[in-house]
Design a protein around this motif. Structure first.
Motif, PDB file in Angstrom:
ATOM      1  N   MET A   2       0.864  -1.172   0.000  1.00 49.65           N
ATOM      2  CA  MET A   2       0.000   0.000   0.000  1.00 49.65           C
ATOM      3  C   MET A   2       0.908   1.232   0.000  1.00 49.65           C
ATOM      4  O   MET A   2       1.588   1.496   0.980  1.00 49.65           O
ATOM      5  CB  MET A   2      -0.904   0.005   1.227  1.00 49.65           C
ATOM      6  N   ARG A   9      -0.181   4.376  -1.144  1.00 50.71           N
ATOM      7  CA  ARG A   9      -0.950   5.606  -1.302  1.00 50.71           C
ATOM      8  C   ARG A   9      -0.801   6.490  -0.071  1.00 50.71           C
ATOM      9  O   ARG A   9      -0.840   6.021   1.053  1.00 50.71           O
ATOM     10  CB  ARG A   9      -2.422   5.287  -1.480  1.00 50.71           C
ATOM     11  N   TYR A  69      -2.648   9.888   1.394  1.00 57.73           N
ATOM     12  CA  TYR A  69      -3.781  10.778   1.181  1.00 57.73           C
ATOM     13  C   TYR A  69      -3.417  12.167   1.674  1.00 57.73           C
ATOM     14  O   TYR A  69      -3.009  12.344   2.818  1.00 57.73           O
ATOM     15  CB  TYR A  69      -5.018  10.258   1.903  1.00 57.73           C
ATOM     16  N   ALA A 116     -10.674   5.415   7.052  1.00 59.96           N
ATOM     17  CA  ALA A 116     -10.691   4.727   5.758  1.00 59.96           C
ATOM     18  C   ALA A 116      -9.363   4.022   5.506  1.00 59.96           C
ATOM     19  O   ALA A 116      -9.330   2.894   4.998  1.00 59.96           O
ATOM     20  CB  ALA A 116     -10.979   5.726   4.640  1.00 59.96           C
ATOM     21  N   GLU A 117      -8.250   4.650   5.876  1.00 60.47           N
ATOM     22  CA  GLU A 117      -6.942   4.018   5.719  1.00 60.47           C
ATOM     23  C   GLU A 117      -6.827   2.776   6.595  1.00 60.47           C
ATOM     24  O   GLU A 117      -6.318   1.745   6.163  1.00 60.47           O
ATOM     25  CB  GLU A 117      -5.833   5.009   6.057  1.00 60.47           C
ATOM     26  N   THR A 136      -8.964  -0.022   5.153  1.00 60.00           N
ATOM     27  CA  THR A 136      -8.330  -0.552   3.944  1.00 60.00           C
ATOM     28  C   THR A 136      -7.201  -1.497   4.307  1.00 60.00           C
ATOM     29  O   THR A 136      -7.073  -2.585   3.734  1.00 60.00           O
ATOM     30  CB  THR A 136      -7.801   0.600   3.069  1.00 60.00           C
ATOM     31  N   ARG A 137      -6.359  -1.109   5.272  1.00 62.93           N
ATOM     32  CA  ARG A 137      -5.260  -2.002   5.703  1.00 62.93           C
ATOM     33  C   ARG A 137      -5.815  -3.293   6.288  1.00 62.93           C
ATOM     34  O   ARG A 137      -5.296  -4.377   6.030  1.00 62.93           O
ATOM     35  CB  ARG A 137      -4.374  -1.287   6.719  1.00 62.93           C
ATOM     36  N   ALA A 141      -8.762  -4.777   5.696  1.00 62.54           N
ATOM     37  CA  ALA A 141      -9.366  -5.609   4.656  1.00 62.54           C
ATOM     38  C   ALA A 141      -8.289  -6.246   3.774  1.00 62.54           C
ATOM     39  O   ALA A 141      -8.397  -7.418   3.401  1.00 62.54           O
ATOM     40  CB  ALA A 141     -10.323  -4.771   3.802  1.00 62.54           C
ATOM     41  N   THR A 142      -7.248  -5.509   3.465  1.00 67.57           N
ATOM     42  CA  THR A 142      -6.154  -6.054   2.660  1.00 67.57           C
ATOM     43  C   THR A 142      -5.462  -7.183   3.402  1.00 67.57           C
ATOM     44  O   THR A 142      -5.168  -8.234   2.827  1.00 67.57           O
ATOM     45  CB  THR A 142      -5.141  -4.943   2.317  1.00 67.57           C
TER      46      THR A 142
END
Length: 77
Positions: A6, A8, A10, A27-28, A31-32, A34-35
């Motif tokens: 990852m 990205r 923001y 959100a970050e 995302t981590r 779920a990944t």
């Protein structure tokens, strides 16, 4: 594990409120999370496939049939 990184970052707008900054941070984190779950599931899936393949490719013991026949009381070959 997969080689997904990852990378990205923001950029939070200058006038972002605390709620907006918190939402971006949340959100970050989601995302981590779920990944990571997807990577672990992929690892388990690959390990299971490897185990199934190893089980299917094992060579049969030539004496196993004779042993099973002897248990039933029949003579072997």
């Amino acid at each position: 594990m997969s080689a997904v990184v990852m990378a990205r970052t923001y950029a939070v707008p200058r006038g972002a409120t605390a709620f907006e900054r918190g939402s971006i941070r949340l959100a970050e984190i989601v995302t981590r999370w779920a990944t990571r779950r997807a990577e672990l599931r992929l690892d388990r899936h690959e390990a299971m496939l490897a185990a199934i393949q190893a089980e299917q490719t094992r060579k049969a013991d030539p004496r196993a049939a004779d042993h099973m026949l002897a248990q039933v009381g029949l003579s072997g070959r």
